[in-house]
Design a protein around this motif. Structure first.
Motif, PDB file in Angstrom:
ATOM      1  N   LYS A 127       0.834  -1.205   0.000  1.00  0.00           N
ATOM      2  CA  LYS A 127       0.000   0.000   0.000  1.00  0.00           C
ATOM      3  C   LYS A 127       0.868   1.254   0.000  1.00  0.00           C
ATOM      4  O   LYS A 127       0.587   2.206  -0.754  1.00  0.00           O
ATOM      5  CB  LYS A 127      -0.923  -0.004   1.221  1.00  0.00           C
ATOM      6  N   ASP A 128       1.916   1.260   0.783  1.00  0.00           N
ATOM      7  CA  ASP A 128       2.821   2.407   0.832  1.00  0.00           C
ATOM      8  C   ASP A 128       3.469   2.661  -0.526  1.00  0.00           C
ATOM      9  O   ASP A 128       3.542   3.803  -0.994  1.00  0.00           O
ATOM     10  CB  ASP A 128       3.906   2.194   1.889  1.00  0.00           C
ATOM     11  N   LEU A 129       3.939   1.590  -1.167  1.00  0.00           N
ATOM     12  CA  LEU A 129       4.576   1.743  -2.476  1.00  0.00           C
ATOM     13  C   LEU A 129       3.578   2.184  -3.541  1.00  0.00           C
ATOM     14  O   LEU A 129       3.922   2.957  -4.439  1.00  0.00           O
ATOM     15  CB  LEU A 129       5.281   0.451  -2.882  1.00  0.00           C
ATOM     16  N   LEU A 130       2.344   1.706  -3.432  1.00  0.00           N
ATOM     17  CA  LEU A 130       1.301   2.161  -4.356  1.00  0.00           C
ATOM     18  C   LEU A 130       1.049   3.651  -4.191  1.00  0.00           C
ATOM     19  O   LEU A 130       0.953   4.399  -5.179  1.00  0.00           O
ATOM     20  CB  LEU A 130       0.005   1.378  -4.141  1.00  0.00           C
ATOM     21  N   MET A 131       0.966   4.107  -2.944  1.00  0.00           N
ATOM     22  CA  MET A 131       0.722   5.536  -2.695  1.00  0.00           C
ATOM     23  C   MET A 131       1.909   6.378  -3.157  1.00  0.00           C
ATOM     24  O   MET A 131       1.726   7.466  -3.709  1.00  0.00           O
ATOM     25  CB  MET A 131       0.422   5.786  -1.214  1.00  0.00           C
ATOM     26  N   ASP A 132       3.138   5.890  -2.971  1.00  0.00           N
ATOM     27  CA  ASP A 132       4.326   6.594  -3.473  1.00  0.00           C
ATOM     28  C   ASP A 132       4.252   6.739  -4.990  1.00  0.00           C
ATOM     29  O   ASP A 132       4.537   7.799  -5.545  1.00  0.00           O
ATOM     30  CB  ASP A 132       5.605   5.836  -3.100  1.00  0.00           C
ATOM     31  N   THR A 133       3.859   5.655  -5.658  1.00  0.00           N
ATOM     32  CA  THR A 133       3.756   5.666  -7.118  1.00  0.00           C
ATOM     33  C   THR A 133       2.672   6.617  -7.588  1.00  0.00           C
ATOM     34  O   THR A 133       2.874   7.393  -8.538  1.00  0.00           O
ATOM     35  CB  THR A 133       3.482   4.239  -7.635  1.00  0.00           C
ATOM     36  N   LEU A 134       1.516   6.581  -6.935  1.00  0.00           N
ATOM     37  CA  LEU A 134       0.434   7.511  -7.302  1.00  0.00           C
ATOM     38  C   LEU A 134       0.863   8.956  -7.080  1.00  0.00           C
ATOM     39  O   LEU A 134       0.494   9.844  -7.859  1.00  0.00           O
ATOM     40  CB  LEU A 134      -0.833   7.188  -6.501  1.00  0.00           C
TER      41      LEU A 134
END
Length: 125
Positions: free
Chosen positions: A103-110
């Motif tokens: 989830k953290d990496l997804l939010m970083d990417t977004l």
């Protein structure tokens, strides 16, 4: 052109740091596991904008395409997750850890995608 990019990344950094400071001071990260989502989004946005700012300063031309901008936020996000793991910031033993990291990496990417959108909106690319 670089001045607007500097202030955009500075604003993202202040928002990210302010959100992190508040969440830490109120123990929100431990009480509400999803509170870190906007902080990671802003962190990814800051990383991408800061990378674009440094790159424009070095290359003396407008920002590169989408891929390097988003990739910068992903790489810095991965480094942050490794830091959390190495210094036991995250609860590595819990079953929630893998989900939280993804989830953290997804939010970083977004956040990286949003940064590129902002760069385009400000006509810096």
């Amino acid at each position: 052109m670089r001045t607007r990019l500097f202030w955009a990344q500075f604003a993202a950094l202040v928002a990210c740091a302010g959100g992190d400071f508040y969440a830490l001071s109120q123990d929100l990260y431990w009480r509400y596991p999803l509170v870190d989502m906007p902080v990671h989004f802003l962190g990814g946005m800051w990383a991408a904008l800061a990378f674009a700012y440094v790159l424009t300063a070095i290359l003396k031309r407008p920002c590169p395409s989408l891929l390097p901008i988003v990739l910068a936020s992903v790489i810095i996000g991965i480094c942050w997750e490794l830091y959390e793991y190495a210094f036991h910031v995250a609860m590595v033993t819990s079953d929630f850890y893998v989900y939280d990291t993804a989830k953290d990496l997804l939010m970083d990417t977004l956040g990286g995608f949003a940064a590129y959108g902002l760069i385009r909106w400000l006509r810096l690319a």
